[in-house]
Design a protein around this motif. Structure first.
Motif, PDB file in Angstrom:
ATOM      1  N   GLU A 114       0.834  -1.207   0.000  1.00  0.00           N
ATOM      2  CA  GLU A 114       0.000   0.000   0.000  1.00  0.00           C
ATOM      3  C   GLU A 114       0.868   1.257   0.000  1.00  0.00           C
ATOM      4  OE1 GLU A 114      -3.473   0.040   2.534  1.00  0.00           O
ATOM      5  OE2 GLU A 114      -3.465  -2.149   2.625  1.00  0.00           O
TER       6      GLU A 114
ATOM      7  N   LEU B   9       1.124   4.393  -2.912  1.00  0.00           N
ATOM      8  CA  LEU B   9       1.184   5.841  -2.673  1.00  0.00           C
ATOM      9  C   LEU B   9       2.413   6.449  -3.336  1.00  0.00           C
ATOM     10  CD1 LEU B   9       0.083   6.203   1.063  1.00  0.00           C
ATOM     11  CD2 LEU B   9      -1.278   6.571  -0.996  1.00  0.00           C
TER      12      LEU B   9
ATOM     13  N   ARG C 215     -12.034   2.733   0.048  1.00  0.00           N
ATOM     14  CA  ARG C 215     -11.103   2.282  -0.975  1.00  0.00           C
ATOM     15  C   ARG C 215     -11.362   2.922  -2.333  1.00  0.00           C
ATOM     16  NH1 ARG C 215     -12.512  -2.963  -1.275  1.00  0.00           N
ATOM     17  NH2 ARG C 215     -11.517  -3.285   0.738  1.00  0.00           N
TER      18      ARG C 215
ATOM     19  N   LEU D  74     -10.534   7.776  -0.106  1.00  0.00           N
ATOM     20  CA  LEU D  74      -9.084   7.912  -0.197  1.00  0.00           C
ATOM     21  C   LEU D  74      -8.618   8.329  -1.594  1.00  0.00           C
ATOM     22  CD1 LEU D  74      -7.845   5.036   2.139  1.00  0.00           C
ATOM     23  CD2 LEU D  74      -8.141   7.465   2.633  1.00  0.00           C
TER      24      LEU D  74
ATOM     25  N   LEU E 184      -3.574   9.424   4.151  1.00  0.00           N
ATOM     26  CA  LEU E 184      -3.283   8.316   3.242  1.00  0.00           C
ATOM     27  C   LEU E 184      -2.264   7.353   3.836  1.00  0.00           C
ATOM     28  CD1 LEU E 184      -3.080  10.305  -0.115  1.00  0.00           C
ATOM     29  CD2 LEU E 184      -4.868   8.688   0.543  1.00  0.00           C
TER      30      LEU E 184
ATOM     31  N   ALA F 173      -2.659   3.460   4.908  1.00  0.00           N
ATOM     32  CA  ALA F 173      -1.763   2.461   4.314  1.00  0.00           C
ATOM     33  C   ALA F 173      -1.078   1.647   5.402  1.00  0.00           C
ATOM     34  CB  ALA F 173      -0.725   3.145   3.423  1.00  0.00           C
TER      35      ALA F 173
ATOM     36  N   TYR G 292      -7.117  -0.721   2.465  1.00  0.00           N
ATOM     37  CA  TYR G 292      -7.881   0.483   2.167  1.00  0.00           C
ATOM     38  C   TYR G 292      -7.337   1.243   0.954  1.00  0.00           C
ATOM     39  CZ  TYR G 292     -10.653   0.505   6.497  1.00  0.00           C
ATOM     40  OH  TYR G 292     -11.535   0.215   7.488  1.00  0.00           O
ATOM     41  N   VAL G 293      -6.022   1.241   0.784  1.00  0.00           N
ATOM     42  CA  VAL G 293      -5.401   2.174  -0.160  1.00  0.00           C
ATOM     43  C   VAL G 293      -5.273   1.542  -1.541  1.00  0.00           C
ATOM     44  CG1 VAL G 293      -3.353   3.573  -0.647  1.00  0.00           C
ATOM     45  CG2 VAL G 293      -4.160   3.312   1.713  1.00  0.00           C
TER      46      VAL G 293
END
Length: 390
Positions: A9, A13, A239, A243, A277, A281, A287-288
Motif C-alpha cells: 500500500e 502511494l 477504498r 481515499l 493516506l 496504508a 484500504y489504499v
C-alpha cells in the motif's frame, strides 16, 4: 519473499506521488489533464510524509531501548551500532543511484549545448555532496538537476531524526519533539527570504521550511500499531471513493490556491492529507487503492519510484531534443496537439526503461553491498562477544 500488504500500500502511494511529479515536468502529460491538476508538485509532499513514516519505522526497529539512559551522552554509545547500520543503509539506498543519474545529466550537457556547460554540472554535484544543494538552488534558478533539492532535504532529515530519537528516549517525548520541529518549521515561513534568493525557490526547497511534512510521517510511525481504531466508513467506500478523493485533493490543491497560501497553510494541508493516506496504508487493511489490475501496476511503479524520480526529466530531455532532430518522429507524436497521448506513451516507455536499468544495475547491487557490510559487522561483533571455549 512477497512484500507485506502494508508495504504494497505504501508502494501504491509512492506510485501516485511520482505520477504527480511527472505531470509537472512533462508538458504533454499536463496537456491531457484539467488545468487545476497540472500543478501537482504536491507529489513531493506526499513523498516526504511517506519517507518520514518509513525511515522512522526502520530506525525504531534498529534502535535499542534507551529508557534507562539519563542523558544524550549516556544513550549515544548504546545507540551507536544502530546509527552505523542506519547510515550505511541510507547511503547505499540514496547515493549510488543519485550519482549514476547525475552522470546521465552530465552526458546530456555534453550532447546538447542548450543544457549549459559541464562546469555548471560540477557546481551542482559539489552542492549536492556538500549537503547544500537545496539552499544553493534557492539562489540559482538555472540548476538542471532540480529534483535533487528534495534529496538534500532528506539528507538533512537523516541527520535530524537520529539526534531527536537519541536525545528524547520515550515515545511521548519523541512525539513532542516532532511537534516542536514542525511548529518551528511552520513559524519560520513568516520570515522573508534572504536578499538575493529566488523567493519561490526559497519557500519551496529549503529544508527548515519543509521539515513539518517529514515530521508528520515520523509521528505516524511513533503511534503505528498503538492506536486501535474501529472502521467508521464502509471499506469499499474508503477504498474506491474517499481515499482516492484525498489523492485528487493533494494533486489539485497547488493549482487551486495562489503561492502565497500554498507556501504557508497549503503545505500544512498537504501533509495532513498525506498523513491520512499514509495512516490508512499503515493499517494494513487493504484500504489504499486495493483495486484489481490497478494495484499491481501501482506497486511496480512505486518500487521504481526513486529511479523514476531521478530520471524522468532526463528522459523528457532526450525525447524533446530527438523530436527536433528526427522530423518523422516529431510528426508522429505531434499528430494530435490537443491530446498528445503518443508522446506520453513514449515518455513513459523511455522513463521506465531507464529506471529499470538504474534499479537493476545500480540500486539493487549497492543495496545488497550495504547489507553485506552490515552482516559482516554483525558477525564480527558476535565473534568478539562470544565466550572463549577452554
Amino acid at each position: 519473499m512477497s512484500a507485506s500488504p502494508k508495504l504494497r500500500e505504501i508502494e501504491r502511494l509512492r506510485a501516485c506521488a511520482i505520477l504527480m511529479v511527472m505531470v509537472v515536468h512533462w508538458e504533454p502529460l499536463g496537456q491531457m489533464l484539467p488545468e487545476i491538476a497540472r500543478h501537482s508538485w504536491s507529489g513531493v509532499d506526499l513523498f516526504f510524509v511517506i519517507s518520514g513514516y518509513v525511515v522512522a519505522l526502520s530506525f525504531l526497529r534498529l534502535l535499542p531501548s534507551l529508557d534507562g539512559a539519563g542523558t544524550f551522552m549516556a544513550a549515544f554509545p548504546r545507540a551507536k551500532p544502530s546509527l552505523r547500520i542506519f547510515y550505511v543503509r541510507r547511503f547505499f539506498r540514496i547515493m549510488p543511484a543519485a550519482l549514476a543519474a547525475a552522470f546521465v545529466y552530465r552526458q546530456q550537457m555534453k550532447m546538447f549545448e542548450d543544457m549549459g556547460p559541464v562546469k555548471a554540472w560540477t557546481t551542482e554535484i559539489v552542492c549536492f555532496f556538500g549537503g547544500v544543494y537545496n539552499y544553493a538552488f534557492a539562489f540559482h534558478n538555472d540548476f538542471k538537476m532540480g529534483v535533487y533539492w528534495s534529496l538534500a532535504v532528506e539528507e538533512h532529515f537523516y541527520l535530524l531524526l537520529p539526534i531527536l530519537f537519541v536525545a528524547f528516549r520515550r515515545k511521548n517525548q519523541r512525539l513532542l519533539a516532532c511537534l516542536v520541529v514542525a511548529a518551528l518549521s511552520i513559524a519560520s515561513r513568516a520570515f522573508h527570504a534572504p536578499e538575493g534568493a529566488v523567493v519561490h525557490n526559497w519557500e519551496k526547497f529549503t529544508s527548515h521550511l519543509r521539515f513539518d511534512s517529514l515530521m508528520a510521517g515520523v509521528a505516524l510511525a511513533l503511534v503505528a500499531g498503538t492506536v486501535k481504531t474501529v472502521p467508521i466508513m464502509p471499506p469499499r467506500l474508503m477504498r474506491l471513493v474517499i481515499l482516492p478523493g484525498v489523492l485528487v485533493l493533494i494533486a489539485c490543491l497547488p493549482g487551486s490556491l495562489p503561492d502565497s497560501l500554498m507556501h504557508t497553510v497549503g503545505f500544512v494541508a498537504l501533509w495532513m492529507l498525506g498523513g491520512v493516506l499514509v495512516g490508512f496504508a499503515g493499517m494494513d487493511r487493504g484500504y489504499v487503492l486495493e483495486i484489481p489490475v490497478l494495484a499491481p501496476v501501482l506497486e511496480y511503479l512505486g518500487s521504481r519510484s526513486y529511479a523514476l524520480y531521478l530520471l524522468h526529466i532526463p528522459a523528457s530531455s532526450f525525447e524533446v531534443r530527438y523530436k527536433k532532430l528526427w522530423p518523422r518522429y516529431g510528426a508522429f507524436v505531434d499528430g494530435d496537439p490537443e491530446w498528445p497521448w503518443k508522446e506520453v506513451v513514449v515518455l513513459f516507455a523511455l522513463s521506465l526503461l531507464m529506471a529499470e536499468i538504474l534499479h537493476r544495475v545500480v540500486e539493487k547491487p549497492f543495496m545488497a553491498l550495504g547489507r553485506r557490510l552490515i552482516d559482516g559487522w554483525r558477525r564480527r561483533e558476535e565473534t568478539q562477544g562470544a565466550p572463549e571455549i577452554a
